[in-house]
Structures are given as structure tokens and as C-alpha cells.
Design a protein around this motif. Structure first.
Motif, mmCIF file in Angstrom:
data_model
loop_
_atom_site.group_PDB
_atom_site.id
_atom_site.type_symbol
_atom_site.label_atom_id
_atom_site.label_comp_id
_atom_site.label_asym_id
_atom_site.label_seq_id
_atom_site.Cartn_x
_atom_site.Cartn_y
_atom_site.Cartn_z
ATOM 1 N N UNK A 247 0.861 -1.192 0.000
ATOM 2 C CA UNK A 247 0.000 0.000 0.000
ATOM 3 C C UNK A 247 0.887 1.228 0.000
ATOM 4 N N UNK A 248 0.371 2.325 -0.523
ATOM 5 C CA UNK A 248 1.130 3.574 -0.552
ATOM 6 C C UNK A 248 0.961 4.313 0.763
ATOM 7 N N UNK A 249 1.924 5.168 1.053
ATOM 8 C CA UNK A 249 1.854 5.937 2.296
ATOM 9 C C UNK A 249 0.660 6.892 2.288
ATOM 10 N N UNK A 250 0.414 7.501 1.128
ATOM 11 C CA UNK A 250 -0.705 8.446 1.048
ATOM 12 C C UNK A 250 -2.026 7.754 1.333
ATOM 13 N N UNK A 251 -2.238 6.605 0.699
ATOM 14 C CA UNK A 251 -3.490 5.892 0.921
ATOM 15 C C UNK A 251 -3.579 5.349 2.337
ATOM 16 N N UNK A 252 -2.426 4.995 2.909
ATOM 17 C CA UNK A 252 -2.433 4.549 4.296
ATOM 18 C C UNK A 252 -2.899 5.667 5.223
ATOM 19 N N UNK A 253 -2.357 6.873 5.007
ATOM 20 C CA UNK A 253 -2.730 8.001 5.846
ATOM 21 C C UNK A 253 -4.211 8.360 5.673
ATOM 22 N N UNK A 254 -4.673 8.354 4.414
ATOM 23 C CA UNK A 254 -6.073 8.680 4.163
ATOM 24 C C UNK A 254 -7.009 7.618 4.733
ATOM 25 N N UNK A 255 -6.559 6.378 4.736
ATOM 26 C CA UNK A 255 -7.374 5.319 5.325
ATOM 27 C C UNK A 255 -7.511 5.522 6.828
ATOM 28 N N UNK A 256 -6.403 5.904 7.475
ATOM 29 C CA UNK A 256 -6.482 6.216 8.902
ATOM 30 C C UNK A 256 -7.418 7.399 9.153
ATOM 31 N N UNK A 257 -7.382 8.363 8.248
ATOM 32 C CA UNK A 257 -8.253 9.545 8.380
ATOM 33 C C UNK A 257 -9.728 9.135 8.277
ATOM 34 N N UNK A 258 -10.028 8.288 7.284
ATOM 35 C CA UNK A 258 -11.409 7.824 7.116
ATOM 36 C C UNK A 258 -11.845 6.996 8.321
ATOM 37 N N UNK A 259 -10.923 6.176 8.872
ATOM 38 C CA UNK A 259 -11.257 5.382 10.050
ATOM 39 C C UNK A 259 -11.597 6.255 11.242
ATOM 40 N N UNK A 260 -10.860 7.364 11.408
ATOM 41 C CA UNK A 260 -11.176 8.286 12.499
ATOM 42 C C UNK A 260 -12.529 8.940 12.315
#
Length: 806
Positions: A247-260
């Protein structure tokens, strides 16, 4: 490829679920909904008088005092009602009749009236035949006495009291909503019907809930719960495990954002759905648009969470993330407060409310109670009458009465008190004296509108319609005297200002009953030395009242709460005095009068345009008062003002969205032409030039020529773009850019209000045109500003996370 990111979102969601704060929030939401569930309501007749129902205590005191001391009023409705008051109040009323300044508490007057609701021994059918009996009262009178319920009987008594004291009470809805809790009524009730109650919930209660319950409490809790998501992710073991996946870092960060954000979505959904169900089952308000609060609240949280996300990446500390986010919230709050301050105290008071013209000279009143004229040399508005927002003075809309002469008046404290404080003098603005006001005739108390009809000047107040000649109004102002500042006596000669030369004031004992009664009539808004009543016998005005002159005739069109009349007045030259003139009622039409709805009226040539709130517009024949066409307001807006455009059958209509439309009738169809001006605050047709003046963007004016038919384009022949004052410059060049660059999170409540109510603008205030305020909800601006800020913050966070070696 999607499964790894869904796993990250689920992991963030599981991490939030493990938080004790989340479960505390869940329990708090359930307890709050359970505590709110027993709420209920019931609707009944409006019967009880409250102190704020008395629109003007001065007028009421004068009317009751007259009912006690005037022998002619002894067996009238007024006299019989006055004798029902307690002895101590009657004693004070007799002191008022003798000219003494006596204060009578409004609450005591209201309590006395309430005592009369259950004991109608004061009522006499013959005495009340001469009063204004609304249709609701006539219908209740037709019900047999043994079939009346107690609320109906008390409602009938209230209407009879209002009929005996016309113009005293604020117009109220016939029905009132009372809230209850677990079967017990609240001590207070809403003096509005069910429809107005629903509007109140949608337009005010839901936005307040969005601001505090969703916008403050849940957002703060959400930040507390989710602040650790990013710092925990950056722990060496966790981050290395995650980055080892494809997975890419950007998508990882955005996934964490969506989870929050998913955490807040769960909390908000429980709360909003619960409130929606309670509103539906307990208050009968099934408004599915209320569910729009869920995505808006999540979007609002996302704005704050983006700040927490970047702070967590930078410092890897949940405490610092929370602290930085709180500082950001405080900054946004301060900017919003400053912006609201400038809206209320800088921009709002300068908004043009009414206009009058003499050639190229422009005089205007503002929402701040100012009277201004445009100085062509400096291209600025000069104050003719200074306003004071604390006192909330009211300026009577100016009218041109002759070449170089404009008439107006200033009611001190008029927005709080119908009659204001102090005497009310007609002010004549003279162009030869640089438009400075010259006090002249004493106006009837409570005058709210001046109307020009041929060679007469009409003054409208809640007590009736009075008239004088324009020549007398100009001559009594002292214009043309060698010393206009020198006071004059009633005969027009100069009067000494030396107290020693003043005539002695007679004592109350030396004043006869006739003089007392004359003074009482003046106190209650009756005729003065120069203004004489012109209403025909049996015609009494009840709010809302609108009066328009029919150009080129001696006729006026009068609307009085469900009654539309055409009155024919003789010219002032046809009678020895206006007092001797006889007004004829040439047409009379009754409409539904059960609602004191906000009403707008205009006359254009042979037609009348009548717009009442929540009803179709009526196009009416000005001679017979027959309704020719009924048609809806465009885009479900509310009419704020209307102006006849020349002698043709065309009207300019200003609606709450700040737009002007030209209505042209073609048979049974009405064609609308939308003009380009936006943020319009006032319109006025200038008969001298044939231009329609459109005031917009606070204090700019366009003078527009309207084409001869519905397809012709409107052309702007003249524009006024005044130079900015110092505070307005600060607002435009500092505050506005600062608000533009700052996400308008506080204004998202207005977006919610528009989504829930289905309206982007509405009018609030009293039935008087001068009292109403137009609220235009900012729907797109906060969404755009917050979206841009969110995109910038997520982009910066993604770039920082992608390029930083953790």
C-alpha cells in the motif's frame, strides 16, 4: 487492492472502539435521548394575555383613561372594559386623564385582562357591534353558548377585548403550542401555531443543536478519541508492519483519516436518528431532511481532524494534537466572532432600508436608524440624522412632498416602543439648506408611514389615517424664515424662547374634561392640531396595515388584516379644512383574516399587487378590488417589498433571496423577468425619472429603466458606488480576506438550517415593514471554504508523510 485499505480503516475503527471515552460518549447519548423522550406538546387557543402582548402601554393607558372619564364612552366597549380594572389601576388611569405622568406596570394590566376572561359581565352585544370584529370572532359568536368549550369561550373573550382596544396588542396567532414533559405542561408556552413552531425548530433549534451539541461536544470528544490514531501508527513496530504491505503511504494516511471519521459518524448517527425519531413520535415533526445533520457533522469533524492529523505527524504526541486542534478551534471561533461583529455593527447598520429622490439627489434610511444623503462631491453618504444602535431609533420612510422638499420623522426608541419617547415632529429636509431637517407639524403618535395624495400629506399609525395639506406642512417647518431656528407659535409667528415670556401652564384642576379627552386622544395616536382623521365612519385599522396611493387620482388602497378597501378622498381645496372632508368607501373586499401574516402591497396603474406570507400573490383590479390572477412566488421565496413600475401593469418584487423580479401580466398568466442585481436591500420607483432604484450590496444603488414588455431587457442608466468609510475599509480589505482564508466552520449551521428547512432565506420580525429583518443563509460559502481547507491540510499531511523518513 482495496482490501488492505479496508483493513486499515477497520483497524482504526477498532482502535477507536477500544477507547473508554467512546463508550462514555455512547452512554451519554443514550441517557440524553432517554431523558428527552418524554417531551410532548399540545396546541390550543391563544387566550392568556402576557405583558409583551401589549404593543404600546402609552396608548393603552390613554384609551382606558378616556373610557373612564369621557361620558360619551361610558356604555361603549371601551368604557365597559375600563371599569373592570381594579380600583388602584382605575385611580392611576384617572391621574393619566388629568395629564399626570403615571407609570402602570404592563404585567398588572395583563393580569387584569386575564381576570376578565372568565367573567364576561362587562360584555354587551350592542356595545361591541361598533368594534372591529374579525372573522374568527364572528364565527365564535355564532356558536351556541352551551356548545362552547372553555378554551373557545376564553378565546372569544380575548378577541372581544382586542376589539375594544384596537391597535394596542401585538398580532398573535390564533393557536399556541405548549410543550409538556411526562404529561406536565411547561410553565411557558409559544405564542405561535404548529406551522410556525415547525419553522422555529427547523430554522433555529436545529442550527443551535448543530453549533453546540454536534459542533462542540461531539467534535471535542471525537478529537479526544482519535488524536492517538496517527501517533500510535507511527510507533516503530506498527508503522513497519503497515508499510510492509503493498500500500502507498498516502493511501495509508487517508485510510487512517477515514477510520477516524467513522467513529464520529457512528456517534452522530445515533444522536441524530434518535432526535429525529423523538421529533416525529413526540412532536409530530417527521422531517427527513433533519438527517442531513449527519454528513454535515462528519464533514465538520473532518476539518478539525485534519489539523489533528498533521499535528500528530509532526510531533507524534496525542496531547499536542489535541492542544493544536483546540488552538485552531479557538482561532476559528475568534475570526467568526469578529466577522459577526462587523456584520452586525459595521455592515448591517449601513444597509439601505428606504429611499427617496429629488432630481439627482438621493436620501436614504438605513437599518441602523440613520438618515443619509449622498454627497456628490465626496461620493460618500453624509449623515443627516445620526443613528444609535443601542437606542434603536426608527426613521419614518422619507417621501418627496415638493421640489427640493422631502418629509420624514424620527421616532426615538421606535423599534422597541411603537410610540417611542418624546414628541414626534414632522421633519422637512430642504435642498436649499443642504438637506438639513427642519421640525414642523406635530405628527400623530406612532406614525409609521407618510403617503402623498395630490396636495395632501397622509400619516398612518396604528390608530388610523390622518391628513393635512402639503402647503401647511412646509410652511409650519419654518423654511424660508429669516431665522429658521427661532421657535414659532401656532399661528406661524415667532415665539420667544425666554422662560419669563412663556405662557403659564394651567394646572390639572383648571383643565376641563374636554381638554383632558383631547389630550388623551392625542396620546393614543389620534388627530393633532393639524392632522385630522380621514377614515370613514365604521372603518378601523388592524395590523398588518398597508396604504398605497393610486397615482393620478384622489384614491388610496388600504389593506387592514384581511380587509382590502378603496377610499376616495376629496382634494384639500374642495373643503374648508381637511377635518371637514368626507372620505367615501368605494370598494370593500373581505379576505381570510385569521392570520396576521406579513403583508406587502403595491399599486401600479389600474392594478394592485397583494402578497401575504405563505400565500399566492394576488393581482387585483384597483377599481373593483376583484382578484384577477393568483400566482406563486418564484422559487418558494417570501416577498419583502413591491413597487409599481410606472403606470403600466408591472411590478418590481423584492424577495428574501435578495433578488428583484419584474412581474408582467398577460391575460391570466404572469411573466417574471429576473434582474441581475444581487444582495438587494431595497427598491423604489422614482416617478420623476421613470427609473427603478435598486439598493444592493449594503449602500450601492442602480437606477434601472425597465423595458415596455416582459421580453425587453432592463438597462442601468446610473449607478452609485459610494466611497468606503474607515471601518468599511477595514472590513473589506482586512476582515473579509481573513474570513475567506479561514474555514467558516461556524457558518455550517446555516448550511444545516437551509438543508433542514428547505429555504435559503426567510423574513423574521413583526408585521410592520420597518420591523422585519431578512435572513439570508450562507449555504455554499462555508462548504467551499471548509472543503478547500480540508483539501490543503490533507495534501500537506500526505506530502509530509510520503517524504519523511519515520
Amino acid at each position: 487492492m482495496i482490501k488492505p485499505y479496508l483493513a486499515v480503516i477497520a483497524d482504526s475503527f477498532h482502535s477507536a472502539l477500544a477507547s473508554r471515552i467512546l463508550w462514555i460518549a455512547f452512554v451519554a447519548i443514550w441517557i440524553f435521548l432517554a431523558a428527552l423522550a418524554p417531551i410532548g406538546y399540545h396546541e390550543d387557543y391563544t387566550t392568556t394575555f402576557r405583558w409583551f402582548d401589549l404593543d404600546n402601554g402609552t396608548q393603552m393607558k390613554a384609551m382606558l383613561a378616556r373610557g373612564l372619564v369621557d361620558p360619551k364612552e361610558s356604555e361603549t366597549a371601551l368604557g365597559r372594559l375600563a371599569r373592570t380594572f381594579p380600583d388602584d389601576i382605575q385611580r392611576k388611569l384617572r391621574q393619566v386623564a388629568r395629564g399626570e405622568d403615571v407609570r402602570i406596570d404592563k404585567g398588572a394590566l395583563a393580569d387584569s385582562l386575564n381576570d376578565s376572561l372568565d367573567d364576561e359581565s362587562w360584555y354587551d352585544q350592542q356595545a361591541w357591534q361598533t368594534t372591529v370584529r374579525l372573522r374568527e370572532l364572528r364565527e365564535l359568536d355564532e356558536i351556541p353558548e352551551d356548545e362552547l368549550t372553555t378554551p373557545q369561550r376564553r378565546r372569544r373573550a380575548r378577541l372581544r377585548i382586542e376589539a375594544a382596544l384596537p391597535g394596542v396588542f401585538t398580532a398573535m396567532s390564533a393557536r399556541s403550542v405548549t410543550l409538556s414533559y411526562a404529561g406536565f405542561d411547561f410553565p411557558a408556552f409559544f405564542l405561535i401555531g404548529k406551522e410556525q413552531f415547525v419553522s422555529l425548530i427547523n430554522q433555529f433549534v436545529v442550527p443551535i443543536m448543530m453549533d453546540w451539541l454536534l459542533g462542540f461536544a461531539l467534535i471535542f470528544l471525537g478529537i479526544l478519541v482519535t488524536a492517538s490514531i496517527v501517533p500510535d501508527m507511527l510507533q516503530p513496530g506498527s508503522l513497519h508492519l503497515l508499510l510492509s504491505k503493498p500500500i502507498s503511504r498516502t493511501m495509508l494516511l487517508l485510510s487512517k483519516f477515514v477510520g477516524g471519521c467513522a467513529f464520529v459518524f457512528l456517534c452522530v448517527t445515533q444522536l441524530v436518528v434518535g432526535l429525529w425519531l423523538i421529533a416525529g413520535f413526540r412532536l409530530d415533526i417527521w422531517n427527513a431532511r433533519m438527517l442531513w445533520c449527519i454528513p454535515v457533522a462528519v464533514f465538520l469533524f473532518a476539518v478539525f481532524f485534519s489539523v489533528s492529523l498533521l499535528a500528530g505527524l509532526r510531533w507524534r504526541s496525542p496531547i499536542l494534537s489535541i492542544g493544536v486542534t483546540c488552538m485552531f478551534g479557538a482561532f476559528v471561533l475568534v475570526i467568526g466572532f469578529i466577522g459577526g461583529y462587523f456584520d452586525a455593527l459595521v455592515r448591517g447598520p449601513d444597509r439601505i432600508a428606504q429611499m427617496s429622490f429629488d432630481g439627482r439627489d438621493v436620501v436614504a434610511t438605513t437599518r441602523g436608524g440613520q438618515l443619509k444623503r449622498l454627497d456628490p462631491a465626496s461620493n460618500q453618504w453624509d449623515e443627516v440624522i445620526e443613528g444609535d444602535f443601542r437606542r434603536r431609533d426608527l426613521i419614518v420612510p422619507p417621501v418627496r412632498i415638493a421640489a427640493g422638499k422631502i418629509a420624514t420623522a424620527r421616532i426615538r426608541g421606535g423599534r422597541f416602543n411603537l410610540y417611542g419617547s418624546g414628541s414626534l415632529d414632522l421633519l422637512i429636509l430642504d435642498g436649499a439648506q443642504d438637506w438639513q431637517p427642519n421640525p414642523g407639524l406635530r405628527l400623530p403618535n406612532g406614525t409609521r408611514r407618510l403617503v402623498i395624495l395630490g396636495d395632501q400629506l397622509l400619516a398612518l399609525n396604528n390608530a388610523g389615517l390622518m391628513a393635512t395639506t402639503i402647503d401647511e406642512a412646509i410652511s409650519e417647518s419654518g423654511i424660508g424664515q429669516s431665522d429658521p431656528e427661532q421657535p414659532r407659535d401656532d399661528s406661524g409667528g415667532e415665539r420667544s424662547s425666554d422662560p419669563a415670556d412663556a405662557e403659564p401652564v394651567p394646572s390639572p384642576e383648571s383643565i376641563g374634561v374636554t381638554a383632558w379627552i383631547t389630550d388623551l386622544i392625542r396620546m393614543q395616536g389620534g388627530a393633532t392640531e393639524s392632522f385630522h382623521s380621514i377614515l370613514p365612519r365604521g372603518v378601523t385599522l388592524t395590523d398588518p396595515v398597508r396604504v398605497e396611493a393610486v397615482s393620478g387620482t384622489q384614491s388610496i388602497i388600504v389593506y387592514s388584516r384581511g380587509r382590502l378597501m378603496r377610499l376616495e378622498l376629496p382634494a384639500a381645496a374642495d373643503a374648508p379644512s381637511t377635518e371637514d372632508a368626507t372620505t367615501k368607501l368605494t370598494a370593500d373586499v373581505l379576505m381570510d383574516d385569521n392570520s396576521a401574516a406579513r403583508t406587502t402591497m403595491a399599486v401600479s396603474g389600474p392594478s394592485v399587487l397583494l402578497a401575504r406570507a405563505d400565500e399566492p400573490i394576488r393581482w387585483i383590479d384597483a377599481t373593483t378590488l376583484e382578484t384577477l390572477v393568483q400566482f406563486p412566488v418564484p422559487e418558494d421565496q417570501t416577498v419583502v417589498a413591491a413597487e409599481g413600475v410606472g403606470q403600466a401593469e408591472r411590478f418590481a418584487v423584492l424577495t428574501t433571496d435578495g433578488r428583484v423580479r419584474i412581474a408582467t401580466r398577460s391575460g391570466t398568466d404572469v411573466v417574471w423577468t429576473l434582474l441581475p442585481q444581487r444582495e438587494v436591500t431595497a427598491i423604489k420607483f422614482d416617478e420623476q425619472s421613470g427609473h427603478l432604484a435598486i439598493a444592493h450590496h449594503i449602500d450601492s444603488i442602480d437606477f434601472v429603466t425597465i423595458g415596455n414588455d416582459a421580453t425587453a431587457a432592463a438597462t442601468v442608466d446610473r449607478t452609485i458606488r459610494p466611497s468606503l468609510t474607515s471601518w468599511r475599509s477595514v472590513d473589506r480589505y482586512l476582515i473579509t480576506p481573513l474570513r475567506t482564508l479561514t474555514p467558516q466552520t461556524g457558518e455550517l449551521s446555516q448550511t444545516v438550517a437551509a438543508l433542514v428547512s428547505g429555504k435559503t432565506s426567510f423574513a423574521i420580525g413583526g408585521s410592520s415593514e420597518e420591523d422585519q429583518e431578512v435572513v439570508q443563509l450562507k449555504v455554499l460559502r462555508p462548504v467551499v471554504s471548509c472543503s478547500l481547507f480540508l483539501a490543503v491540510m490533507l495534501t500537506v499531511s500526505s506530502l509530509y508523510f510520503a517524504r519523511r523518513d519515520f
